[in-house]
Structures are given as structure tokens and as C-alpha cells.
Design a protein around this motif. Structure first.
Motif, short mmCIF file in Angstrom:
data_model
loop_
_atom_site.label_atom_id
_atom_site.label_comp_id
_atom_site.label_asym_id
_atom_site.label_seq_id
_atom_site.Cartn_x
_atom_site.Cartn_y
_atom_site.Cartn_z
N SER A 173 75.23 14.40 97.43
CA SER A 173 74.36 14.21 98.59
C SER A 173 74.30 15.53 99.35
N GLY A 174 73.15 15.82 99.90
CA GLY A 174 72.98 17.07 100.64
C GLY A 174 72.50 18.24 99.80
N ILE A 175 72.53 18.07 98.48
CA ILE A 175 71.97 19.07 97.56
C ILE A 175 71.23 18.35 96.45
N THR A 176 70.44 19.10 95.72
CA THR A 176 69.74 18.58 94.55
C THR A 176 70.40 19.17 93.32
N VAL A 177 71.05 18.34 92.52
CA VAL A 177 71.89 18.85 91.43
C VAL A 177 71.10 19.67 90.43
N SER A 178 69.82 19.37 90.28
CA SER A 178 69.02 20.10 89.29
C SER A 178 68.77 21.55 89.71
N MET A 179 69.09 21.90 90.94
CA MET A 179 68.91 23.26 91.42
C MET A 179 70.21 24.06 91.39
N SER B 280 75.94 15.71 81.07
CA SER B 280 74.52 15.42 81.21
C SER B 280 74.18 15.27 82.68
N ARG B 281 72.87 15.21 82.95
CA ARG B 281 72.41 15.15 84.34
C ARG B 281 71.29 14.12 84.43
N LYS C 174 99.62 23.24 85.99
CA LYS C 174 98.71 24.15 85.29
C LYS C 174 97.58 24.57 86.21
N GLN C 175 96.92 25.65 85.83
CA GLN C 175 95.77 26.12 86.59
C GLN C 175 94.56 25.25 86.31
N ARG C 176 93.66 25.22 87.28
CA ARG C 176 92.41 24.51 87.07
C ARG C 176 91.60 25.24 86.00
N GLU C 177 91.00 24.48 85.10
CA GLU C 177 90.23 25.09 84.01
C GLU C 177 88.85 24.46 83.90
N LEU C 178 87.92 25.28 83.46
CA LEU C 178 86.56 24.81 83.23
C LEU C 178 86.53 23.93 81.98
N VAL C 179 85.87 22.79 82.09
CA VAL C 179 85.75 21.86 80.96
C VAL C 179 84.34 21.92 80.37
N ALA C 180 83.33 21.80 81.22
CA ALA C 180 81.94 21.76 80.75
C ALA C 180 81.01 22.12 81.89
N GLY C 181 79.81 22.59 81.51
CA GLY C 181 78.84 22.94 82.53
C GLY C 181 77.42 22.69 82.07
N ILE C 182 76.53 22.53 83.05
CA ILE C 182 75.10 22.40 82.77
C ILE C 182 74.36 23.26 83.78
N THR C 183 73.51 24.13 83.28
CA THR C 183 72.78 25.03 84.16
C THR C 183 71.60 24.31 84.79
N SER C 184 70.98 24.95 85.77
CA SER C 184 69.80 24.36 86.38
C SER C 184 68.68 24.20 85.36
N CYS D 218 84.37 17.96 90.08
CA CYS D 218 82.98 18.35 89.93
C CYS D 218 82.71 19.53 90.86
N ASN D 219 81.92 20.49 90.38
CA ASN D 219 81.55 21.66 91.18
C ASN D 219 80.06 21.89 91.10
N ALA D 220 79.49 22.29 92.24
CA ALA D 220 78.08 22.68 92.30
C ALA D 220 78.02 24.11 92.82
N ASN D 221 77.36 24.96 92.07
CA ASN D 221 77.33 26.38 92.43
C ASN D 221 75.91 26.93 92.36
N ARG D 222 75.55 27.66 93.42
CA ARG D 222 74.32 28.44 93.38
C ARG D 222 74.66 29.75 94.08
N ALA D 223 75.07 30.71 93.29
CA ALA D 223 75.60 31.96 93.82
C ALA D 223 74.59 32.70 94.70
N ALA D 224 73.32 32.60 94.35
CA ALA D 224 72.29 33.32 95.10
C ALA D 224 72.21 32.84 96.55
N TRP D 225 72.63 31.59 96.76
CA TRP D 225 72.63 31.04 98.12
C TRP D 225 74.02 31.08 98.76
#
Length: 117
Positions: free
Chosen positions: A25-31, A70-71, A43-53, A95-102
Motif C-alpha cells: 500500500s502506498g506504492i505501485t509494485v509494478s513501478m 510473480s506479480r 546468518k546474514q540476510r540474503e537475496l532469494v528472488a527478484g522481479i524487475t519493473s 519483501c523489499n520494494a526498491n526504486r533507486a532513482a527515487w
């Protein structure tokens, strides 16, 4: 206010399946670049999977062929389908949502996955 809410974790036997959901909520996941991470005790947190915009997906070698990200834009939700689960998949999944440009980088509160007989 941005919220990422994970659900779907639990206790499952080795070889079983779970589907995790991350509803935003508050963001649009497809962006955003949406990713799943996990952290096992000690253990350290590790990346499991990702989906780009753009919809491209990628996986850690340890889960390739077993997990699928999936999305569903209409529900503003990202999923992690986990099959053939192993005890070493036991962790808190985030779960993480990232948009580095913003300058945006948002995390959910996590959901526990325990794989045990």
C-alpha cells in the motif's frame, strides 16, 4: 505511508510447498524492483528472488528451479511460490520494494518459514 505486508509463512514438512504474498500500500509494485530476501538465525540476510519493473525475474542459485516469483498488478501483490522445500530454507522471509532513482527502499516486517519434519 508505504506498507509492505508479508503473509503465507508457516511450518511445512520437507518436500512441501508454501506461497508467500507481499501486498503493498502506498506504492505501485509494478513501478518498483520487488525482491524477496531471507534471514536464518545467525546468518546474514540474503537475496532469494527478484522481479524487475519490466517483469524480468532472477533467483539465487540455491532456490533456482524450486521457487517462483510473480506479480499480480491488480492486487498490487508479489508472490513467492516455494516448492520442494528443504530444512535449509527455514528463515524469516522479507519483501523489499526498491526504486533507486527515487531514493525509495522499503521493507516488510517478515514472515517465518519453518521446514521441519
Amino acid at each position: 505511508q508505504v506498507q509492505l505486508v508479508e503473509s503465507g509463512g508457516g511450518l511445512v514438512q520437507p518436500g512441501g510447498s508454501l506461497r508467500l504474498s507481499c501486498t503493498a500500500s502506498g506504492i505501485t509494485v509494478s513501478m518498483y524492483a520487488m525482491t524477496w530476501h531471507r534471514q536464518a538465525p545467525g546468518k546474514q540476510r540474503e537475496l532469494v528472488a527478484g522481479i524487475t519493473s519490466g517483469g524480468s525475474t532472477y533467483y539465487a542459485d540455491s532456490v533456482k528451479g524450486r521457487f517462483t516469483i510473480s506479480r499480480e498488478n491488480a492486487k498490487n501483490t508479489v508472490y513467492l511460490q516455494m516448492n520442494s522445500l528443504k530444512p535449509e530454507d527455514t528463515a524469516v522471509y522479507y519483501c523489499n520494494a526498491n526504486r533507486a532513482a527515487w531514493g525509495h527502499d522499503f521493507w516488510g516486517q517478515g514472515t517465518q518459514v519453518t521446514v521441519s519434519s
